[in-house]
Write a protein that holds these residues in place. Structure first.
Motif, PDB file in Angstrom:
ATOM      1  N   MET A   1       0.832  -1.201   0.000  1.00 22.88           N
ATOM      2  CA  MET A   1       0.000   0.000   0.000  1.00 22.88           C
ATOM      3  C   MET A   1       0.870   1.256   0.000  1.00 22.88           C
ATOM      4  SD  MET A   1      -3.267   0.667   2.446  1.00 22.88           S
ATOM      5  CE  MET A   1      -2.564   2.023   3.366  1.00 22.88           C
ATOM      6  N   THR A   2       0.471   2.239  -0.740  1.00 22.03           N
ATOM      7  CA  THR A   2       1.272   3.460  -0.718  1.00 22.03           C
ATOM      8  C   THR A   2       0.591   4.505   0.166  1.00 22.03           C
ATOM      9  OG1 THR A   2       0.195   4.394  -2.638  1.00 22.03           O
ATOM     10  CG2 THR A   2       2.145   3.050  -3.037  1.00 22.03           C
ATOM     11  N   ASN A   3       1.433   5.261   0.793  1.00 25.41           N
ATOM     12  CA  ASN A   3       0.963   6.329   1.679  1.00 25.41           C
ATOM     13  C   ASN A   3       1.504   7.643   1.163  1.00 25.41           C
ATOM     14  OD1 ASN A   3      -0.074   4.509   3.813  1.00 25.41           O
ATOM     15  ND2 ASN A   3       2.079   3.936   3.923  1.00 25.41           N
ATOM     16  N   PRO A   4       0.806   8.736   1.456  1.00 19.94           N
ATOM     17  CA  PRO A   4       1.296  10.032   0.983  1.00 19.94           C
ATOM     18  C   PRO A   4       2.721  10.315   1.462  1.00 19.94           C
ATOM     19  CG  PRO A   4      -0.828  10.273   2.131  1.00 19.94           C
ATOM     20  CD  PRO A   4      -0.456   8.818   2.185  1.00 19.94           C
ATOM     21  N   TRP A   5       3.058   9.872   2.670  1.00 14.29           N
ATOM     22  CA  TRP A   5       4.359  10.242   3.262  1.00 14.29           C
ATOM     23  C   TRP A   5       5.506   9.346   2.769  1.00 14.29           C
ATOM     24  CZ3 TRP A   5      -0.027   8.967   6.072  1.00 14.29           C
ATOM     25  CH2 TRP A   5      -0.104   7.644   6.497  1.00 14.29           C
ATOM     26  N   ASP A   6       5.193   8.353   1.945  1.00 14.36           N
ATOM     27  CA  ASP A   6       6.275   7.497   1.444  1.00 14.36           C
ATOM     28  C   ASP A   6       7.332   8.305   0.686  1.00 14.36           C
ATOM     29  OD1 ASP A   6       4.965   5.353   2.535  1.00 14.36           O
ATOM     30  OD2 ASP A   6       4.132   4.631   0.636  1.00 14.36           O
ATOM     31  N   ASP A   7       6.914   9.374   0.047  1.00 19.04           N
ATOM     32  CA  ASP A   7       7.856  10.210  -0.730  1.00 19.04           C
ATOM     33  C   ASP A   7       8.340  11.439   0.039  1.00 19.04           C
ATOM     34  OD1 ASP A   7       7.298   8.598  -2.892  1.00 19.04           O
ATOM     35  OD2 ASP A   7       5.653   9.885  -3.578  1.00 19.04           O
ATOM     36  N   TRP A   8       7.953  11.566   1.266  1.00 15.93           N
ATOM     37  CA  TRP A   8       8.354  12.764   2.000  1.00 15.93           C
ATOM     38  C   TRP A   8       9.710  12.564   2.684  1.00 15.93           C
ATOM     39  CZ3 TRP A   8       3.400  13.769   5.491  1.00 15.93           C
ATOM     40  CH2 TRP A   8       2.298  14.029   4.670  1.00 15.93           C
ATOM     41  N   ASP A   9      10.497  13.645   2.738  1.00 12.47           N
ATOM     42  CA  ASP A   9      11.729  13.681   3.530  1.00 12.47           C
ATOM     43  C   ASP A   9      11.611  14.716   4.649  1.00 12.47           C
ATOM     44  OD1 ASP A   9      13.010  11.918   1.669  1.00 12.47           O
ATOM     45  OD2 ASP A   9      13.299  13.637   0.346  1.00 12.47           O
ATOM     46  N   HIS A  10      10.767  15.716   4.411  1.00 10.07           N
ATOM     47  CA  HIS A  10      10.731  16.896   5.282  1.00 10.07           C
ATOM     48  C   HIS A  10       9.298  17.383   5.457  1.00 10.07           C
ATOM     49  CE1 HIS A  10      11.214  21.194   6.291  1.00 10.07           C
ATOM     50  NE2 HIS A  10      12.463  20.926   6.634  1.00 10.07           N
TER      51      HIS A  10
END
Ligand SMILES: CC(C)=CCC/C(C)=C/CC/C(C)=C/CC/C(C)=C/COP(=O)(O)OP(=O)(O)O
Ligand SMILES: O=P(O)(O)OC[C@@H](O)CO
Ligand SMILES: [Mg+2]
Length: 235
Positions: A1-10
């Protein structure tokens, strides 16, 4: 499952009870390069102050999440991408673990598809969040890792948040939480104030959260922390 924060660093945490630096606007805040804005604070937050920040940031592209410190400040706004709901795993009593949540679910008709769980491990005894929740901050790295595992494996929390609000944390303790997790994302927040501190903590977590720096120093300082976090994740 993908979550919005999977691509977040900051993530930039905006406290609705605190001012921006003179001359800075929410447009500037949204253009710091941060991956998402989280709106919340422990003390003196109201639904009205929340609404003011959400409305001011609504027209820009950056994702907006509310992080309520109690059920009374939750607002319903189409500008919000979602809600990050804290549970304080090392709180001194059950109210901040399930009590507030029970009251909220009882009174509100929730949009579960936009509601996400954040397991807090509160580490700075001086912070208002520690005092409010009477958190037991006297934890070893093993304790922190164990709380993180319990949060992920037994309570299905999507995010684990090691919270040093106001002070820079112990990388060994933060790393212990990181190592304990397989699926949940590790957020770290506390005392990040420049490129170096962001870069260092980003190596021990998935997402770094920057808070007071925005209010105390402004958007240029925040931009440096975005660079530090992104450079660490690129390595
Ligand atoms: C169930 C609902 C909707 C809410 C309850 C949520 C819980 C358990 C809240 C406990 C307190 C908490 C974890 C608040 C989150 C926001 C936070 C930690 C902000 C940072 O606070 P500080 O930096 O300590 O405070 P100030 O900057 O306001 O002094
Ligand atoms: O304000 P600072 O110390 O950056 O902490 C960020 C955040 O973790 C607070 O909840
Ligand atoms: Mg704060």
């Amino acid at each position: 499952m993908t979550n919005p924060w999977d691509d977040w660093d900051h993530v930039l945490k905006v406290d609705p009870d605190k001012d921006l630096q003179p001359g800075e606007t929410f447009e500037d805040v949204c253009r710091t390069g941060t991956d998402a804005i989280e709106i919340g604070g422990t003390l003196d937050v109201t639904a009205e102050k929340m609404t003011r920040v959400v409305d001011a940031a609504a027209e820009y592209d950056v994702p907006l999440y509310q992080e309520p410190s109690n059920p009374g400040v939750v607002i319903d706004s189409p500008a919000l991408d979602g809600y990050l709901i804290p549970t304080v795993f090392n709180a001194g009593g059950p109210f901040w673990i399930t009590g507030a949540h029970k009251e909220w679910v009882r009174i509100d008709d929730l949009d579960w598809s936009r509601t996400h769980t954040e397991a807090y491990i509160v580490m700075n005894p001086e912070a208002s969040v520690a005092q409010l929740t009477e958190a037991d901050c006297d934890l070893t790295a093993d304790d922190v890792g164990a709380y993180a595992k319990v949060a992920e494996r037994m309570f299905g929390q999507e995010i684990v948040y090691v919270e040093y609000s106001g002070t820079f944390g112990d990388t060994e303790k933060v790393g212990a939480a990181h190592d304990a997790l397989d699926d949940a994302a590790l957020f770290y927040g506390g005392g990040i104030h420049d490129y170096e501190s962001a870069n260092e903590m980003a190596a021990h977590s998935d997402v770094v959260v920057v808070g007071d720096l925005l209010h105390d120093e402004g958007v240029d300082a925040v931009r440096e922390t975005v660079k530090g976090a992104k450079d660490a994740q690129d390595d």
